[in-house]
Design a protein around this motif. Sequence first.
Motif, PDB file in Angstrom:
ATOM      1  N   ASP A 433       0.842  -1.188   0.000  1.00 52.18           N
ATOM      2  CA  ASP A 433       0.000   0.000   0.000  1.00 52.18           C
ATOM      3  C   ASP A 433       0.882   1.245   0.000  1.00 52.18           C
ATOM      4  O   ASP A 433       2.118   1.148  -0.040  1.00 52.18           O
ATOM      5  CB  ASP A 433      -0.977  -0.009   1.181  1.00 52.18           C
ATOM      6  CG  ASP A 433      -0.280   0.040   2.546  1.00 52.18           C
ATOM      7  OD1 ASP A 433       0.913   0.402   2.604  1.00 52.18           O
ATOM      8  OD2 ASP A 433      -0.934  -0.286   3.548  1.00 52.18           O
ATOM      9  N   GLU A 434       0.261   2.434   0.055  1.00 50.15           N
ATOM     10  CA  GLU A 434       1.034   3.670  -0.060  1.00 50.15           C
ATOM     11  C   GLU A 434       1.963   3.895   1.123  1.00 50.15           C
ATOM     12  O   GLU A 434       2.897   4.699   1.040  1.00 50.15           O
ATOM     13  CB  GLU A 434       0.084   4.862  -0.211  1.00 50.15           C
ATOM     14  CG  GLU A 434      -0.906   5.038   0.917  1.00 50.15           C
ATOM     15  CD  GLU A 434      -1.847   6.198   0.639  1.00 50.15           C
ATOM     16  OE1 GLU A 434      -1.378   7.264   0.204  1.00 50.15           O
ATOM     17  OE2 GLU A 434      -3.063   6.027   0.849  1.00 50.15           O
ATOM     18  N   ASN A 435       1.740   3.168   2.218  1.00 52.01           N
ATOM     19  CA  ASN A 435       2.608   3.285   3.387  1.00 52.01           C
ATOM     20  C   ASN A 435       3.717   2.239   3.404  1.00 52.01           C
ATOM     21  O   ASN A 435       4.483   2.160   4.359  1.00 52.01           O
ATOM     22  CB  ASN A 435       1.781   3.178   4.665  1.00 52.01           C
ATOM     23  CG  ASN A 435       0.757   4.295   4.783  1.00 52.01           C
ATOM     24  OD1 ASN A 435       1.062   5.462   4.513  1.00 52.01           O
ATOM     25  ND2 ASN A 435      -0.471   3.947   5.157  1.00 52.01           N
ATOM     26  N   LYS A 437       3.223  -1.041   3.451  1.00 54.66           N
ATOM     27  CA  LYS A 437       2.797  -2.295   4.073  1.00 54.66           C
ATOM     28  C   LYS A 437       2.532  -3.338   2.997  1.00 54.66           C
ATOM     29  O   LYS A 437       1.865  -3.074   2.000  1.00 54.66           O
ATOM     30  CB  LYS A 437       1.534  -2.076   4.900  1.00 54.66           C
ATOM     31  CG  LYS A 437       1.025  -3.327   5.594  1.00 54.66           C
ATOM     32  CD  LYS A 437      -0.251  -3.048   6.377  1.00 54.66           C
ATOM     33  CE  LYS A 437      -0.794  -4.322   7.023  1.00 54.66           C
ATOM     34  NZ  LYS A 437      -2.052  -4.057   7.762  1.00 54.66           N
TER      35      LYS A 437
END
Length: 564
Positions: A433-435, A437
Amino acid sequence: MSSRRFVHRANFLVMIFFLILGYIVFRMFVLQVVEGNEYREKANMVRFRMEDLLPARGQILDRNGEVLARDTEAISVYCVPRMIENPEKAAQRIAPILGLDTGETREKFESRKSFVWLKRQVPLHLKEDLEKDKIVGIEWNKEYKRYYPHAPHLSHILGFVGIDHQGLEGLEFTLNEELTGKMGYMTFERDGTGKEIPGSLVYLSPQRGYNINLTIDRTIQFYVEKALDEAIEKTKAKGGVVIVNDPRTGDILAMASRPFYDNNHFNDYSPESWRNLAVSMLFEPGSTVKPMIMATALQENKVYLGESFYCGGSIMVYNHRVRDIKSHGQETLEDILINSCNVGTIQIAQRLGEETLYRYLKNFGIGESCETGLNGEEIGLLRKPRNWSALSIGAIPIGQEMLVTPIQLLRSVSSIANRGILMKARLVKKVTDENGKVVREVLPSPIHRVVDEETADIVLNMMRKVVDQGTGKKAAIPGYSIAGKTGTGQKIGEDGRYTINRFYSSFIGFFPVPEPCFGILVVLDEAQGEYYGGDIAAPVFREIVQNIIHYAGIMSENAEVTVY
């Protein structure tokens, strides 16, 4: 007399009054009832505003984190024709800004539709020009435009997205669901001056798509595409494919296909050029299958080291004479592979028999999907023995009467370089994901063991001698041990017969031996002039290897490779 005239005048004025009143009532009826919905819609469009908020599409990155595909901000301009007071004047002002034809723009402004796109995905800086002298009825939404920073490299792998930001080819298509985020929206109410009324805003944030990390190495991809382009220019070939993998993991490190296209401008190319030949081209592999035949015979103890075979230049299979390039005389098992001898290979296959030969070729992955995740992938063709002719036992072991894709052929022969274990081809390493993860991880996946380690090592050493002494000499690099096999396959014409001047020229090789971490397949389609795989495909392999040696830090003969 005067009183009568006064009455007439009064009656006339009353009549005029009632006519005016009647007209006012009629117009009110028309405005409130007949055209009420239309005007309420106009009022609401001025009063209320709702904007779809498109999510940014996830990035695609190579194995080292370098961005291969990303979104750039853009705007898409549209109009509400019924709100444009002067279509001619508006067209003269807007068309030059958007690079549109004035006449066609005016026709859109005069349309009876409630909504018309003027131009999609225009550069973001044009927003300032549109805002300078705002025209009521002309609006725009922020959108994203897909950008490929290394195009035209990687175009066949990545593919492209359409105007609605949906994947249409390549990984953009097959991984569209993960790359596409979730739509958001924003609504607010405006006062009579057009300003937002405080507290009226309703906002749902869009959710960005997931990022895709590939096994591709962008630097190796550059070396591969450069070498392939130079080879096609030199040989005047119709097309070609080069794939680089890691035999130990099945990782696809580079994949190039020609003819090419630029996925930043895909509409400028024919759909035929979008086709990824690395996974969709079906061809007869020729002599590149011979290491698999040798491994099968050794595994089944149908031959033994030190045994010799005689090649007189041809062999009878049923009632058909299969010819070799020349008479090789008495040959050892190694000589059969070193010289790419058809006669000796067919004799070995005859000892194996149809059922065993078929079973092992299937175990090597011939005729099975590689599941790369790329659209258009073919599975090849290997007919069951009950559908073989009396000549098949002489054709199949020399790479005829079967069809493979380039990725399938590389994966199959790589099992020999991987000490007998067939690996699943891996193109995607993980999804995040964008983080950062990890949402989904794809680990190296062994499919099954085809032959044991000892057999694989023996055949790999034979393939090393193919490069040192045999048909693959042009792939050799002093100071480095390289294993390989040449292949030259005739193409089948429209009449179903083999042509005399159209060939697939190929070379498949692995290095550094004895523990290869790079496998490379080169296939050139219909080269002009020289056509033997050892003459024109092997040098392409050598050029790529020389670049990888420098890039990966492979020091010298039998030296350990730096962690890659």
